[in-house]
Each structure stands twice: as structure tokens, then as C-alpha cells.
Design a protein around this motif. Structure first.
Motif, mmCIF file in Angstrom:
data_model
loop_
_atom_site.group_PDB
_atom_site.id
_atom_site.type_symbol
_atom_site.label_atom_id
_atom_site.label_comp_id
_atom_site.label_asym_id
_atom_site.label_seq_id
_atom_site.Cartn_x
_atom_site.Cartn_y
_atom_site.Cartn_z
ATOM 1 N N MET A 1 26.251 33.373 -16.649
ATOM 2 C CA MET A 1 25.086 33.056 -17.449
ATOM 3 C C MET A 1 24.637 34.326 -18.184
ATOM 4 S SD MET A 1 21.411 31.426 -16.288
ATOM 5 C CE MET A 1 21.589 32.067 -14.667
ATOM 6 N N ASP A 2 24.415 34.197 -19.476
ATOM 7 C CA ASP A 2 24.027 35.329 -20.319
ATOM 8 C C ASP A 2 22.504 35.425 -20.370
ATOM 9 O OD1 ASP A 2 23.758 37.345 -22.158
ATOM 10 O OD2 ASP A 2 24.701 36.263 -23.811
ATOM 11 N N THR A 3 21.930 36.132 -19.392
ATOM 12 C CA THR A 3 20.460 36.231 -19.354
ATOM 13 C C THR A 3 19.909 37.053 -20.516
ATOM 14 O OG1 THR A 3 20.583 38.054 -17.782
ATOM 15 C CG2 THR A 3 20.233 35.847 -16.877
ATOM 16 N N ASP A 4 20.729 37.949 -21.073
ATOM 17 C CA ASP A 4 20.251 38.706 -22.239
ATOM 18 C C ASP A 4 19.965 37.771 -23.410
ATOM 19 O OD1 ASP A 4 20.412 41.122 -20.907
ATOM 20 O OD2 ASP A 4 22.424 41.593 -21.656
ATOM 21 N N GLN A 5 20.860 36.832 -23.660
ATOM 22 C CA GLN A 5 20.653 35.876 -24.750
ATOM 23 C C GLN A 5 19.499 34.943 -24.434
ATOM 24 O OE1 GLN A 5 22.117 35.877 -27.842
ATOM 25 N NE2 GLN A 5 20.523 34.373 -28.271
ATOM 26 N N ILE A 6 19.408 34.507 -23.184
ATOM 27 C CA ILE A 6 18.303 33.637 -22.790
ATOM 28 C C ILE A 6 16.973 34.364 -22.977
ATOM 29 C CG2 ILE A 6 17.209 32.472 -20.829
ATOM 30 C CD1 ILE A 6 20.087 31.850 -19.842
ATOM 31 N N ARG A 69 10.718 36.135 -14.271
ATOM 32 C CA ARG A 69 11.810 35.904 -13.324
ATOM 33 C C ARG A 69 13.077 36.647 -13.756
ATOM 34 N NH1 ARG A 69 9.579 30.905 -13.742
ATOM 35 N NH2 ARG A 69 11.304 30.012 -14.928
ATOM 36 N N ILE A 70 13.319 36.708 -15.060
ATOM 37 C CA ILE A 70 14.471 37.474 -15.553
ATOM 38 C C ILE A 70 14.294 38.938 -15.174
ATOM 39 C CG2 ILE A 70 15.627 38.343 -17.625
ATOM 40 C CD1 ILE A 70 15.147 35.541 -18.881
ATOM 41 N N ALA A 71 13.094 39.470 -15.403
ATOM 42 C CA ALA A 71 12.819 40.878 -15.094
ATOM 43 C C ALA A 71 12.965 41.166 -13.600
ATOM 44 C CB ALA A 71 11.414 41.250 -15.570
ATOM 45 N N GLU A 72 12.601 40.203 -12.770
ATOM 46 C CA GLU A 72 12.671 40.375 -11.314
ATOM 47 C C GLU A 72 14.053 40.079 -10.744
ATOM 48 O OE1 GLU A 72 9.666 37.646 -10.054
ATOM 49 O OE2 GLU A 72 8.030 39.038 -10.483
ATOM 50 N N GLY A 73 14.919 39.475 -11.555
ATOM 51 C CA GLY A 73 16.255 39.136 -11.088
ATOM 52 C C GLY A 73 16.324 37.821 -10.322
ATOM 53 N N CYS A 78 16.520 28.168 -7.936
ATOM 54 C CA CYS A 78 15.550 27.100 -7.692
ATOM 55 C C CYS A 78 14.452 27.613 -6.771
ATOM 56 C CB CYS A 78 16.250 25.891 -7.074
ATOM 57 S SG CYS A 78 15.133 24.533 -6.674
ATOM 58 N N ASP A 79 13.196 27.428 -7.194
ATOM 59 C CA ASP A 79 12.079 27.894 -6.369
ATOM 60 C C ASP A 79 11.788 26.966 -5.195
ATOM 61 O OD1 ASP A 79 10.705 25.758 -7.512
ATOM 62 O OD2 ASP A 79 9.170 26.993 -8.454
ATOM 63 N N HIS A 80 12.520 25.859 -5.112
ATOM 64 C CA HIS A 80 12.310 24.920 -4.013
ATOM 65 C C HIS A 80 13.379 25.077 -2.929
ATOM 66 C CE1 HIS A 80 10.669 21.376 -2.090
ATOM 67 N NE2 HIS A 80 11.886 20.863 -2.018
ATOM 68 N N CYS A 81 14.644 25.035 -3.333
ATOM 69 C CA CYS A 81 15.730 25.070 -2.340
ATOM 70 C C CYS A 81 16.466 26.408 -2.291
ATOM 71 C CB CYS A 81 16.728 23.936 -2.590
ATOM 72 S SG CYS A 81 17.755 24.169 -4.064
ATOM 73 N N GLY A 82 16.273 27.247 -3.311
ATOM 74 C CA GLY A 82 16.925 28.548 -3.328
ATOM 75 C C GLY A 82 18.336 28.558 -3.877
ATOM 76 N N GLU A 83 18.842 27.392 -4.258
ATOM 77 C CA GLU A 83 20.180 27.311 -4.845
ATOM 78 C C GLU A 83 20.109 27.669 -6.333
ATOM 79 O OE1 GLU A 83 23.066 26.593 -3.198
ATOM 80 O OE2 GLU A 83 21.853 26.615 -1.377
ATOM 81 N N ASP A 84 21.281 27.917 -6.914
ATOM 82 C CA ASP A 84 21.339 28.213 -8.350
ATOM 83 C C ASP A 84 20.981 26.973 -9.160
ATOM 84 O OD1 ASP A 84 22.120 30.811 -7.882
ATOM 85 O OD2 ASP A 84 24.254 30.428 -8.216
ATOM 86 N N ILE A 85 20.239 27.203 -10.232
ATOM 87 C CA ILE A 85 19.964 26.129 -11.189
ATOM 88 C C ILE A 85 21.180 26.040 -12.101
ATOM 89 C CG2 ILE A 85 18.463 25.355 -13.067
ATOM 90 C CD1 ILE A 85 16.201 27.006 -11.740
ATOM 91 N N GLN A 86 21.634 24.824 -12.356
ATOM 92 C CA GLN A 86 22.830 24.616 -13.152
ATOM 93 C C GLN A 86 22.641 25.231 -14.552
ATOM 94 O OE1 GLN A 86 21.008 22.376 -11.573
ATOM 95 N NE2 GLN A 86 22.305 21.372 -10.072
ATOM 96 N N PRO A 87 23.673 25.959 -15.042
ATOM 97 C CA PRO A 87 23.586 26.585 -16.364
ATOM 98 C C PRO A 87 23.257 25.592 -17.483
ATOM 99 C CG PRO A 87 25.473 27.445 -15.184
ATOM 100 C CD PRO A 87 24.917 26.312 -14.361
ATOM 101 N N GLY A 88 23.796 24.380 -17.397
ATOM 102 C CA GLY A 88 23.492 23.372 -18.424
ATOM 103 C C GLY A 88 22.019 23.036 -18.469
ATOM 104 N N ARG A 89 21.396 22.982 -17.307
ATOM 105 C CA ARG A 89 19.957 22.707 -17.251
ATOM 106 C C ARG A 89 19.173 23.855 -17.878
ATOM 107 N NH1 ARG A 89 16.096 19.616 -15.046
ATOM 108 N NH2 ARG A 89 14.284 20.549 -14.054
ATOM 109 N N LEU A 90 19.598 25.078 -17.589
ATOM 110 C CA LEU A 90 18.905 26.235 -18.151
ATOM 111 C C LEU A 90 19.110 26.350 -19.659
ATOM 112 C CD1 LEU A 90 19.563 28.817 -15.324
ATOM 113 C CD2 LEU A 90 17.387 27.708 -15.885
ATOM 114 N N GLU A 91 20.252 25.876 -20.143
ATOM 115 C CA GLU A 91 20.470 25.880 -21.595
ATOM 116 C C GLU A 91 19.490 24.937 -22.281
ATOM 117 O OE1 GLU A 91 24.530 25.212 -22.791
ATOM 118 O OE2 GLU A 91 25.258 26.576 -21.231
#
Length: 104
Positions: A1-6, A69-73, A78-91
Motif C-alpha cells: 500500500m502506497d501511504t505516501d500517495q494516500i 493514523r498515517i503519521a503514527e503508523g 482496523c480499530d475494531h479487530c486489529g486486522e489489516d483493512i483491505q487495500p481496495g476498501r482504503l482506495e
């Protein structure tokens, strides 16, 4: 995931929303007509502007939280389960705080 672009996209969106909010504030504070029929229409318009302003403020808060959140890493977790949020959802919704499973 390209957080710089996001991050860049979120900052661009933030500037746009802040400009929109400023315009809404200017429109909401304009002087009203003395004509009663026009005044009624203007009051309805003010209600719409108020709602748009509220929605814009919420969007601004969500974007600022995502940037934090980007700045904090912690962006993309997911703030509920702690798993990764799917990249498609973040797009689609870069300010998402929950994965698809926890969002329901």
C-alpha cells in the motif's frame, strides 16, 4: 500500500473540503432579503447550507484522523479487530477505520 500517495490524496481532499467549508460559512452569513417570500426560501437554503457544513466538518475530521493514523503508523489497521483493512476498501474510502467485516 502506497501511504505516501494516500497521504497526498488526503491532503488534497482536505484543502478542497476546507475551502468548501469556508464558502459555506460565507454563504450562511450573507444578509437576507426583506421580502417575506424570498426570506422563507433563504431560510430553507440556510438549513441546507447548515447540513452541508456539518457533513463537510465531519469529512474534515475523518481525513485529519486518517492523516494522524498515517503519521503514527497505524493507518490501514482496523480499530475494531486489529486486522489489516483491505487495500481496495482504503482506495475507495481512504479514511476508513474498520475492515469490511467489522464495518457491518
Amino acid at each position: 500500500m502506497d501511504t505516501d500517495q494516500i497521504e497526498k490524496d488526503l491532503n488534497t481532499r482536505l484543502v478542497e473540503l476546507e475551502a468548501r467549508l469556508e464558502k459555506i460559512k460565507q454563504d450562511a452569513t450573507r444578509e437576507h432579503s426583506s421580502d417575506s417570500a424570498e426570506k422563507a426560501q433563504e431560510r430553507e437554503n440556510d438549513e441546507v447550507l447548515d447540513q452541508l457544513g456539518n457533513e463537510t466538518q465531519v469529512s474534515i475530521q475523518r481525513i485529519k484522523a486518517a492523516l494522524q493514523r498515517i503519521a503514527e503508523g497505524t493507518y490501514g489497521i482496523c480499530d475494531h479487530c486489529g486486522e489489516d483493512i483491505q487495500p481496495g476498501r482504503l482506495e475507495i474510502m481512504p479514511e476508513s477505520t474498520r475492515c469490511v467485516n467489522c464495518a457491518d
